[in-house]
Design a protein around this motif. Structure first.
Motif, PDB file in Angstrom:
ATOM      1  N   SER A 161       0.653   4.243   4.251  1.00 28.63           N
ATOM      2  CA  SER A 161       1.767   3.545   3.607  1.00 28.63           C
ATOM      3  C   SER A 161       2.494   2.636   4.596  1.00 28.63           C
ATOM      4  N   ALA A 164       0.447  -0.561   4.721  1.00 28.81           N
ATOM      5  CA  ALA A 164       0.677  -1.345   3.496  1.00 28.81           C
ATOM      6  C   ALA A 164       2.024  -2.062   3.564  1.00 28.81           C
ATOM      7  N   GLN A 167       1.857  -4.912   6.098  1.00 29.60           N
ATOM      8  CA  GLN A 167       1.104  -6.032   5.517  1.00 29.60           C
ATOM      9  C   GLN A 167       1.971  -6.821   4.541  1.00 29.60           C
ATOM     10  N   GLN A 168       2.786  -6.121   3.767  1.00 30.84           N
ATOM     11  CA  GLN A 168       3.676  -6.813   2.827  1.00 30.84           C
ATOM     12  C   GLN A 168       4.739  -7.604   3.590  1.00 30.84           C
TER      13      GLN A 168
END
Length: 184
Positions: A161, A164, A167-168
């Motif tokens: 997580s 993720a 990356q966002q």
């Protein structure tokens, strides 16, 4: 739907409090903060762009409200100790207003939906910018994007997580013209 007023799809009311500059103008000058200071108009533009990207994560509302407080290590340490029982400075704290699903009050439908507050330590951001070899404004954008994701329910309890989320954050920074290299 585009707003005729701003040209943005998603409307946001942003309250920027630059307590670092207001409380320590000499330190702000001496540290070079003034050279990297992000204007309230730029913050507003960034948040508009970010919320448009994150639109599918937003609860329905006519507009959104967010608080952004730029402060120093002393204040963020006190806040961190009070709310997280961590008596040390940190780079960013986020206080989400939407951590639980609340029933919609019909009278509030026309009001901006308060998403929460983001608090960033300029002192820590300056140190991290130096360590990462990028500008203070890039670090401030990075930390604030991280805080925004927390306001919208993102978290990083594990490596997957966290990756993720990072990356966002890269996507959000690219949307405002900042390219950043992150080692996952």
């Amino acid at each position: 739907m585009l707003s005729e007023e701003s040209g943005y799809l998603v409307q946001v009311e942003l309250d920027v409090q630059d307590c670092f500059f207001e409380s320590f103008p000499e330190a702000a000058q001496a540290s070079g903060y003034m050279d990297s200071q992000v204007s309230p108009a730029t913050w507003q533009d960034w948040f508009h762009r970010w919320l448009e990207i994150l639109d599918s994560s937003l609860p329905p509302a006519p507009s959104y409200e967010i608080g952004l407080r730029l402060t120093d290590d002393t204040e963020i340490q006190a806040i961190n100790a009070q709310y997280r029982q961590q008596n040390k400075p940190t780079d960013v704290l986020a206080f989400a207003a939407l951590e639980v699903d609340l029933p919609q009050n019909p009278e509030m439908v026309a009001e901006p939906l308060y998403l929460g507050d983001i608090v960033v330590s300029i002192n820590t951001a300056q140190r991290q910018a130096g360590q990462q070899e990028h500008s203070l404004s890039t670090e401030l954008a990075w930390l604030t994007a991280h805080g925004l994701l927390h306001l919208l329910g993102w978290d990083h309890p594990d490596e997957e997580s966290l990756i993720a989320m990072l990356q966002q954050q890269v996507v959000l920074l690219e949307a405002i013209g900042i390219n950043i290299n992150v080692n996952y």
